[in-house]
Write a protein that holds these residues in place. Structure first.
Motif, mmCIF file in Angstrom:
data_model
loop_
_atom_site.group_PDB
_atom_site.id
_atom_site.type_symbol
_atom_site.label_atom_id
_atom_site.label_comp_id
_atom_site.label_asym_id
_atom_site.label_seq_id
_atom_site.Cartn_x
_atom_site.Cartn_y
_atom_site.Cartn_z
ATOM 1 N N GLN A 129 0.823 -1.201 0.000
ATOM 2 C CA GLN A 129 0.000 0.000 0.000
ATOM 3 C C GLN A 129 0.864 1.261 0.000
ATOM 4 N N ALA A 130 2.001 1.206 0.686
ATOM 5 C CA ALA A 130 2.933 2.338 0.660
ATOM 6 C C ALA A 130 3.463 2.563 -0.753
ATOM 7 N N VAL A 131 3.744 1.476 -1.464
ATOM 8 C CA VAL A 131 4.215 1.570 -2.848
ATOM 9 C C VAL A 131 3.150 2.216 -3.733
ATOM 10 N N VAL A 132 1.895 1.812 -3.538
ATOM 11 C CA VAL A 132 0.791 2.391 -4.307
ATOM 12 C C VAL A 132 0.710 3.893 -4.060
ATOM 13 N N MET A 133 0.810 4.294 -2.798
ATOM 14 C CA MET A 133 0.716 5.719 -2.471
ATOM 15 C C MET A 133 1.890 6.509 -3.033
ATOM 16 N N ARG A 134 3.071 5.919 -3.014
ATOM 17 C CA ARG A 134 4.224 6.588 -3.622
ATOM 18 C C ARG A 134 3.980 6.797 -5.113
ATOM 19 N N GLY A 135 3.388 5.796 -5.761
ATOM 20 C CA GLY A 135 3.070 5.908 -7.177
ATOM 21 C C GLY A 135 2.051 6.986 -7.475
ATOM 22 N N MET A 136 1.263 7.364 -6.460
ATOM 23 C CA MET A 136 0.277 8.438 -6.601
ATOM 24 C C MET A 136 0.901 9.813 -6.360
ATOM 25 N N GLY A 137 2.201 9.807 -6.034
ATOM 26 C CA GLY A 137 2.901 11.068 -5.832
ATOM 27 C C GLY A 137 2.922 11.582 -4.408
ATOM 28 N N LYS A 138 2.514 10.750 -3.443
ATOM 29 C CA LYS A 138 2.509 11.194 -2.050
ATOM 30 C C LYS A 138 3.936 11.214 -1.494
ATOM 31 N N GLY A 139 4.180 12.124 -0.555
ATOM 32 C CA GLY A 139 5.481 12.245 0.075
ATOM 33 C C GLY A 139 5.647 11.267 1.232
ATOM 34 N N ALA A 140 6.857 11.205 1.766
ATOM 35 C CA ALA A 140 7.185 10.229 2.799
ATOM 36 C C ALA A 140 6.333 10.398 4.056
ATOM 37 N N ALA A 141 6.202 11.629 4.548
ATOM 38 C CA ALA A 141 5.427 11.865 5.773
ATOM 39 C C ALA A 141 3.973 11.465 5.577
#
Length: 282
Positions: A129-141
């Protein structure tokens, strides 16, 4: 600035998938007598289970130390990346505490570490799920916060072949082991508050899997999230789980998981289970 997602080897994410997802896996150690192996590096999953079946004494594991995490984190920062580290439950190992100590030593606000309160398939799912969110352009925090909020909605249930491994490894109370032994049934376990507990028992693993899927149906599966289905050196259980799931298997995205050495030490061979994120509102 890129987001570097880091986890440990108890996530049981396949190497090929980790490479595809650009996820870094830091390995735990597996110990047979006086010999120390690096999980997934100097011992394969197949080699581990072969040795485990022949060993006179059950193997053990060793957590990742703060210096290892410090080196990994510093390398990511030097590359200009932010870090999201999602690690094995602090109730089961000191690995998360090592990561948190390394973060504090470095003192960077670009490092975000999460106590997953999970292990194996459930940890795998949170990382996915973290990978999916990174792919959506979300930042680390933002990713770390979202994963933290997801943890109460993530579930892991499994049918265990033999509880002795969990008991000897200190991952299960003697009360739980006694329950499984007295009933002479297939024990069913879950993650609860970051710990492993016996929640029921069934006559045979097929009935056990059906009971597990009933729990999943009660809570629902969050739209767009996969089901992680895993086993400990028992690939035949994959088909049994799919059979127990029935027609619903066609409606779900299912990612297989071959559980490796760091978790296999405690679960033992012959374990099968699932992890999912429920559809309940926060």
């Amino acid at each position: 600035m890129a987001v570097r997602i880091i986890t440990d080897s108890t996530s049981d994410i396949p190497k090929e998938l980790a490479a595809q997802w650009d996820v870094q896996i830091v390995p735990l150690r597996v110990i047979f007598g006086d010999t120390v192996y690096v999980d997934g590096v100097s011992i394969t999953r197949e080699e581990f289970y072969a040795k485990m079946r022949q060993a006179d004494q059950l193997p053990s594991t060793s957590q990742i130390n703060p210096m290892e995490f410090e080196a990994v984190f510093r390398k990511a920062l030097e590359a200009g990346d932010e870090v999201v580290g999602i690690f094995l439950s602090s109730e089961l190992s000191g690995t998360y505490q090592s990561a948190a100590l390394a973060k504090d030593t470095i003192g960077s606000d670009k490092i975000h570490v999460v106590d997953s309160r999970a292990v194996t398939m459930m940890l795998y799912l949170l990382v996915q799920q973290a990978v999916v969110m990174r792919g959506m352009g979300k930042g680390a925090a933002e990713i770390a916060q979202a994963v933290q909020e997801m943890i109460p909605h993530a579930h892991l249930y499994a049918a265990i072949g033999d509880l002795k491994h969990l008991q000897r490894g200190g991952r299960l109370s003697s009360v739980g082991v006694a329950l499984g032994s007295v009933l002479k049934l297939c024990p069913l376990i879950s993650m609860d508050g970051g710990k492993i507990s016996v929640v029921s028992a069934a006559r045979g693993n097929i009935r056990g899997f059906k009971w597990i899927f009933l729990q999943m149906e009660k809570l629902g599966v969050r739209a767009g999230t996969p089901l992680i289905m895993g086993n400990t050196d028992a690939p035949q259980l994959q088909q049994k789980m799919l059979h127990a799931l029935g027609k619903k298997a066609q409606q779900l995205q299912i990612l297989p998981c071959d559980i490796g050495a760091a978790v296999g030490v405690h679960a033992g061979p012959g374990c099968g289970g699932i992890a999912w994120i429920d559809a309940q509102e926060s």
